[in-house]
Design an enzyme around this catalytic site. Structure first.
Site, PDB file in Angstrom:
ATOM      1  N   GLY A  17       7.635 -61.288 -21.052  1.00 22.28           N
ATOM      2  CA  GLY A  17       9.005 -61.637 -20.776  1.00 22.28           C
ATOM      3  C   GLY A  17       9.902 -60.869 -21.153  1.00 22.28           C
ATOM      4  O   GLY A  17       9.938 -60.152 -21.351  1.00 22.28           O
ATOM      5  N   VAL A  18      11.078 -61.399 -20.815  1.00 22.06           N
ATOM      6  CA  VAL A  18      12.468 -61.039 -21.306  1.00 22.06           C
ATOM      7  C   VAL A  18      12.593 -60.677 -22.830  1.00 22.06           C
ATOM      8  O   VAL A  18      12.307 -59.830 -22.841  1.00 22.06           O
ATOM      9  CB  VAL A  18      13.721 -61.945 -21.083  1.00 22.06           C
ATOM     10  CG1 VAL A  18      15.192 -61.745 -21.765  1.00 22.06           C
ATOM     11  CG2 VAL A  18      13.923 -62.102 -19.701  1.00 22.06           C
ATOM     12  N   CYS A  19      11.846 -61.675 -23.551  1.00 21.27           N
ATOM     13  CA  CYS A  19      11.976 -61.176 -24.574  1.00 21.27           C
ATOM     14  C   CYS A  19      11.233 -59.944 -25.580  1.00 21.27           C
ATOM     15  O   CYS A  19      11.467 -59.510 -26.412  1.00 21.27           O
ATOM     16  CB  CYS A  19      11.705 -62.855 -25.406  1.00 21.27           C
ATOM     17  SG  CYS A  19      10.165 -62.801 -27.285  1.00 21.27           S
ATOM     18  N   LYS A  58      16.277 -55.611 -31.129  1.00 20.69           N
ATOM     19  CA  LYS A  58      15.718 -55.711 -32.849  1.00 20.69           C
ATOM     20  C   LYS A  58      15.568 -54.188 -33.248  1.00 20.69           C
ATOM     21  O   LYS A  58      15.808 -53.873 -34.673  1.00 20.69           O
ATOM     22  CB  LYS A  58      14.589 -56.761 -33.406  1.00 20.69           C
ATOM     23  CG  LYS A  58      15.439 -57.529 -33.722  1.00 20.69           C
ATOM     24  CD  LYS A  58      15.475 -58.785 -33.479  1.00 20.69           C
ATOM     25  CE  LYS A  58      17.593 -59.326 -32.097  1.00 20.69           C
ATOM     26  NZ  LYS A  58      17.321 -59.751 -31.089  1.00 20.69           N
ATOM     27  N   ILE A  72      24.269 -61.860 -27.945  1.00 21.71           N
ATOM     28  CA  ILE A  72      23.279 -60.927 -27.180  1.00 21.71           C
ATOM     29  C   ILE A  72      24.956 -59.863 -27.232  1.00 21.71           C
ATOM     30  O   ILE A  72      24.757 -58.495 -27.298  1.00 21.71           O
ATOM     31  CB  ILE A  72      23.355 -60.890 -25.912  1.00 21.71           C
ATOM     32  CG1 ILE A  72      21.933 -62.283 -25.822  1.00 21.71           C
ATOM     33  CG2 ILE A  72      22.930 -60.075 -24.884  1.00 21.71           C
ATOM     34  CD1 ILE A  72      22.327 -62.644 -24.383  1.00 21.71           C
ATOM     35  N   VAL A  89      39.317 -61.664 -19.089  1.00 24.67           N
ATOM     36  CA  VAL A  89      38.946 -60.389 -17.863  1.00 24.67           C
ATOM     37  C   VAL A  89      39.487 -61.013 -16.226  1.00 24.67           C
ATOM     38  O   VAL A  89      38.343 -61.437 -15.944  1.00 24.67           O
ATOM     39  CB  VAL A  89      37.373 -59.684 -17.655  1.00 24.67           C
ATOM     40  CG1 VAL A  89      37.774 -58.635 -17.083  1.00 24.67           C
ATOM     41  CG2 VAL A  89      37.166 -58.767 -19.601  1.00 24.67           C
ATOM     42  N   ILE A  91      28.269 -62.976 -20.791  1.00 19.57           N
ATOM     43  CA  ILE A  91      28.393 -63.957 -20.989  1.00 19.57           C
ATOM     44  C   ILE A  91      27.710 -65.042 -20.476  1.00 19.57           C
ATOM     45  O   ILE A  91      28.001 -66.507 -20.609  1.00 19.57           O
ATOM     46  CB  ILE A  91      29.722 -64.181 -19.808  1.00 19.57           C
ATOM     47  CG1 ILE A  91      28.704 -64.141 -18.277  1.00 19.57           C
ATOM     48  CG2 ILE A  91      30.623 -62.866 -19.492  1.00 19.57           C
ATOM     49  CD1 ILE A  91      29.574 -64.510 -16.869  1.00 19.57           C
ATOM     50  N   GLY A  92      26.327 -64.995 -20.841  1.00 20.51           N
ATOM     51  CA  GLY A  92      25.227 -65.979 -20.997  1.00 20.51           C
ATOM     52  C   GLY A  92      24.563 -65.626 -20.245  1.00 20.51           C
ATOM     53  O   GLY A  92      23.991 -64.627 -19.449  1.00 20.51           O
ATOM     54  N   HIS A 150      12.981 -65.396 -58.654  1.00 19.04           N
ATOM     55  CA  HIS A 150      14.859 -64.628 -59.009  1.00 19.04           C
ATOM     56  C   HIS A 150      13.923 -63.547 -59.024  1.00 19.04           C
ATOM     57  O   HIS A 150      13.360 -63.140 -59.658  1.00 19.04           O
ATOM     58  CB  HIS A 150      15.461 -64.905 -60.624  1.00 19.04           C
ATOM     59  CG  HIS A 150      15.591 -64.849 -61.081  1.00 19.04           C
ATOM     60  ND1 HIS A 150      17.448 -64.776 -59.963  1.00 19.04           N
ATOM     61  CD2 HIS A 150      16.682 -63.608 -62.063  1.00 19.04           C
ATOM     62  CE1 HIS A 150      18.254 -64.135 -60.785  1.00 19.04           C
ATOM     63  NE2 HIS A 150      17.884 -63.479 -61.798  1.00 19.04           N
TER      64      HIS A 150
END
Lengths: 471, 447
Positions: free
Chosen positions: A40-42, A51, A184, A237, A270-271, A444
């Protein structure tokens, strides 16, 4: 072919997770997907390739940063073809692996586009030609989403990119305009900036990353502004024209210094919009709302009782890990378990440098919903590990329920925040109290200590932060 | 104005309880509906809300003490509330008292509103994750998400308990699996109590003689299922004037059909049993004889006619009698019914039945034919008004067309509530069922 117990439409992280679990539970499963392999898109056009490139961006930034410590690498030489090949090989490796896993589970993988004929049948227009009709007892819709475009500004130009085109890495443009200051845009903008492009970011709203808490965003914004050429917020824009050497963009906003600017390339981020059309859903009782999302109940069941929907197509947040979880829930429901999709924390991560991550309740949400909360923050300036990385700009904060001190949300900004947030998710899901986090020993020196110390701050007992007692 | 706050009525048969926690102190400002204190009764912990707003003048009770309904708890000055300091803030947050944000008095409302026969789950506050609100965005979380781990939340959903209604006993009110189980048990016992309208097992029982005088005895505490069965049987027996009508159906032809279609049902994963067929026929009969699909509301002098046909099927399990309910039996075909009954019976035996799956029946079938017997008098599953008992099919010499033939006869026993159903109606109802068994075509014709 005999009736399938489950047909999954869409092979993204939601769809393949669902198909794989169903097969593991012994169902006969058909997975319908346009690509040769699941992913898929991922995997093909999203999380994974971006990444790979962000890893490179971070490395490039660190070589620059190293000059502060007396280490000089000189100007890097970038072989774009090799970089692109490497990114593609990552995608290939992952999707190929999924193809193997699908075969190993004896899933009937059909490459093509599916459409409902009725609530128990789909026809698939197969990628290699021909058509196949498949009948099923249950179906899971997992067709995902695609980049949204700006109405009226949809220029037919190779210079105008969506996230998919930006990941293709055709060239390293001299200038790039990123329209949309969401995750994105900022991630891909960071990649191009690291490769040497002068990147300008335009966001309509007053701040970058709408939805995330302002104090976290402020830390990230400082870094973003230092690597980008310009960041315009509250800016729109209003026009785009193709010119000989670029796209001329008309910008409208208070801080805009020049109304018309020309960019070699423009990335519109833009989404995303749900892929709920052209599926024959009108042949079923499935309800699609005005925004194009499929309506589902807590079990991810649509209005058609044997058809489920998961992932981006069901609404925000459009995240791969939310989709996979929903996919598994839907399959368990189909298998007869009385379960629901009821997470208390879905982590959100922005893989810029620094990374920004949060889960559970945000301060913004708490305020807008009138929920009482207390915040405990630990600045990374007081973290030994952050100082050894020369990165003291981060912050870890807990959002707590005042009465019980229960952890309702966690927000982190800083390198590695995406990994650190896992502890936050577990804390929120387990309804951990601030004292639980405080009393759990953290190694630590690590950045994870900042989570523990944030809890200590809450009690006014942080080892590394001194706060005079209030009277 | 000084107002007295006395412990209000906490629900049926609750006279008082132990004060577990008082959430306010002298001088605190309280809002209407704010939780003032928690009282633990023998059934549940109840959060008591304030009926008015004002400033707490005095607290007349301490945590750990007993409080009776009507006892003075607080005096509250309902004037001048505006200039008072709020009930919390100031001190370090962890040691604050816990007003305002506590969950509303859900337990209490469950007690009050849980009318007889009503599914307890409906008396719970609306779950924020109701399936009836499709496509609720994920960010649309309830104001206070339940403090329980994902495993516990899932467990609650599986057994049909609203996690938001469960009082947690862990630190910060965290809800454990044990809390969910306890809450579910409380709901169950409350249901038995209220549906028993005061009748509990052993209430009328004279003291037990000392059996050990005559020999060894062993004592075992009753399981929840046994207690609940005992209570509901006693309740039904005490309220309903029972009459049982017996009849026999000639199922020789039906058996042939059943056997010939059995494989067809099996292909679809269903075992076509006499019970499944009877569910179909009973649903049709109930439609035809609406009196049999009612409940009597004595309090309101009303007969409640139900427009749905949910048939309960008695299942014998290791732990005792359970009655899962097949919903909308009139809208399902026999194979679907057969599959569903099989599934429900399996769930009953595997302890997988949820409360919901045992509620809302309008008529019950109990089949002892697998074990034997010629007839029996089942007890009506109150608040239903009739129950059909099934005994073992026997080959019997029967005169057919003046000839002696061996026919398969199925003995049926219909117990009914004589307050609403007359003997003649019962005879007609049962005869209709027998005829439908003898001539299955009738279901298609009239059912």
């Amino acid at each position: 072919m005999e009736k399938q117990q489950l047909v999954v439409i869409g092979g993204g992280p939601g769809g393949y997770a669902a198909a794989f679990l169903a097969a593991d539970l012994g169902m006969s499963v058909t997975l319908i997907e346009k690509e040769e392999n699941p992913g898929g898109v991922c995997l093909y056009r999203g999380c994974i390739p971006s990444k790979a490139l962000l890893h490179v961006a971070k490395l490039l930034r660190e070589t620059e940063h190293a000059e502060n410590w007396g280490i000089h690498f000189g100007k890097p030489k970038i072989e774009l073809d090799k970089l692109r090949d490497w990114k593609n090989s990552v995608v290939q490796k992952m999707t190929g692996g999924l193809g193997q896993l699908s075969k190993a589970r004896k899933i009937n993988y059909v490459q093509g586009h599916a459409k409902f004929v009725d609530a128990h049948t789909v026809t698939v227009e197969k990628s290699d030609g021909g058509e196949e009709t498949i009948s099923f007892e249950n179906a899971i819709l997992a067709t995902g989403s695609r980049p949204a475009t700006i109405p009226n500004l949809d220029l037919d130009s190779p210079r105008l990119m969506d996230s998919t085109a930006a990941l293709d890495l055709e060239n390293i443009p001299k200038t790039l305009l990123v329209v949309g200051g969401g995750y994105i845009g900022l991630e891909l903008g960071s990649v191009y900036a690291a490769l040497g492009t002068k990147v300008t970011v335009v966001e309509m709203l007053p701040a970058l990353l709408p939805g995330a808490d302002k104090d976290l965003v402020a830390v990230l914004s400082r870094e973003i502004k230092s690597i980008m050429h310009k960041v315009y917020t509250k800016t729109k824009v209003t026009g785009m024209t193709e010119k000989k050497n670029g796209i001329e963009v008309a910008l409208e906003g208070e801080s805009v210094d020049k109304e018309k600017q020309t960019f070699e390339k423009v990335l519109v981020s833009i989404g995303r919009k749900p892929n709920s059309q052209n599926l024959g859903l009108e042949k079923t009782k499935v309800v699609v709302n005005q925004r194009g999302f499929v309506e589902v109940d807590v079990q991810r069941r649509t209005a058609e009782s044997n058809i489920f929907a998961i992932g981006d197509i069901t609404g925000d947040p459009m995240l791969a890990h939310k989709a996979s979880h929903e996919g598994r829930v839907a399959v368990e429901v189909i298998a007869g378990h009385k379960v629901g999709f009821e997470p208390n924390a879905i982590p959100a991560v922005i893989f810029t440098d620094p990374e920004l991550a949060w889960c559970g309740l945000t301060e913004e949400e708490a305020k807008s919903q009138g929920i009482d909360y207390e915040v405990a923050k630990f600045p990374w300036g007081a973290s030994g590990r952050a100082t050894t990385l020369d990165r003291s700009d981060g912050m870890t904060k807990l959002i707590l329920e005042p009465e019980t001190t229960r952890v309702l949300g966690v927000g982190i900004v800083g390198p590695g925040a995406g990994e650190l947030i896992a502890e936050g998710v577990l804390a929120v899901e387990m309804a951990a109290l601030a004292s639980d986090v405080k009393l759990a020993i953290h190694a630590h020196p690590t950045l994870s200590e900042t989570v523990m110390e944030a809890a200590e701050v809450f009690f006014g007992q942080s080892t590394h932060v001194y706060r005079p007692k209030k009277n | 104005m000084i107002q007295e706050f006395r412990l209000p009525d906490l629900g049926e048969n609750i006279e008082g309880g132990d004060v577990v926690q008082i959430h306010v102190g002298k001088g605190d400002k309280v809002e209407e509906e704010q939780i003032l204190l928690e009282v633990e009764t023998d059934k549940a912990t109840i959060e008591v809300p304030s009926p008015f707003q004002g400033i707490v003048k005095d607290v007349h009770i301490n945590a750990g003490q007993q409080a009776q309904v009507g006892q003075l708890i607080l005096t509250i000055d309902s004037e001048g509330s505006s200039d008072a300091r709020p009930a919390e803030k100031e001190e370090s947050p962890k040691e604050k008292p816990a007003p305002e944000k506590s969950e509303p008095a859900q337990v209490e409302s469950a007690t009050k509103e849980n009318k007889p026969g009503e599914a307890p789950s409906t008396a719970q506050p609306a779950s924020p994750a109701k399936p009836s609100a499709p496509a609720a965005p994920v960010s649309d979380r309830p104001k206070m998400i339940a403090p329980a781990s994902p495993t516990v939340r899932r467990f609650a959903r599986e057994i049909g308990v609203d996690i938001h209604a469960v009082p947690g006993t862990g630190p910060g009110g965290r809800i454990s699996s044990e809390d969910v189980k306890r809450y579910s048990r409380d709901l169950n016992s409350r249901r038995t109590q209220s549906s028993g309208a005061g009748v509990t097992i052993g209430q009328f029982a004279p003291p037990m003689p000392d059996f050990s005088k005559w020999g060894d005895v062993e004592k075992e505490s009753m399981s929840n299922i046994r207690k609940s069965t005992a209570a509901s049987m006693a309740q039904a027996w005490n309220t309903i004037p029972h009459v049982t009508q017996h009849d026999k159906a000639d199922i020789t032809e039906l058996e042939k059909l059943r056997k010939s279609f059995a494989s067809r049902a099996e292909e679809q994963g269903a075992k076509l049993t006499v019970t499944a067929i009877l569910i179909k026929i009973a649903a049709a009969a109930l439609k035809r004889f609406p009196n049999f699909n009612t409940s009597i509301d004595v309090g309101n002098n009303e007969i409640i006619f139900k427009k749905f046909y949910h048939i309960g099927v008695a299942v014998d399990t290791e732990r005792g009698l359970l009655v899962p309910v097949v919903r909308n039996a009139d809208r399902k075909n026999m194979i679907e019914l057969a599959a569903e009954v099989g599934e429900l019976a399996q769930k009953a035996r595997n302890k997988k039945l949820s409360l919901e799956e045992m509620q809302g029946g309008t008529f019950t079938i109990t089949n002892l034919g697998g074990i034997g017997g010629t007839s029996f008098t089942p007890i009506v599953n109150w608040p239903e008004v009739a129950i059909l008992g099934v005994s073992r099919t026997q080959n019997e010499p029967t005169i057919v067309d003046d000839k002696l033939e061996s026919r398969m006869m199925l003995p049926l026993s219909l117990s009914y509530d004589h307050r609403i159903i007359d003997g003649a109606d019962a005879a007609r109802f049962l005869r209709w069922i027998c005829t439908a068994l003898e001539q299955p075509f009738m279901i298609a014709l009239e059912g």
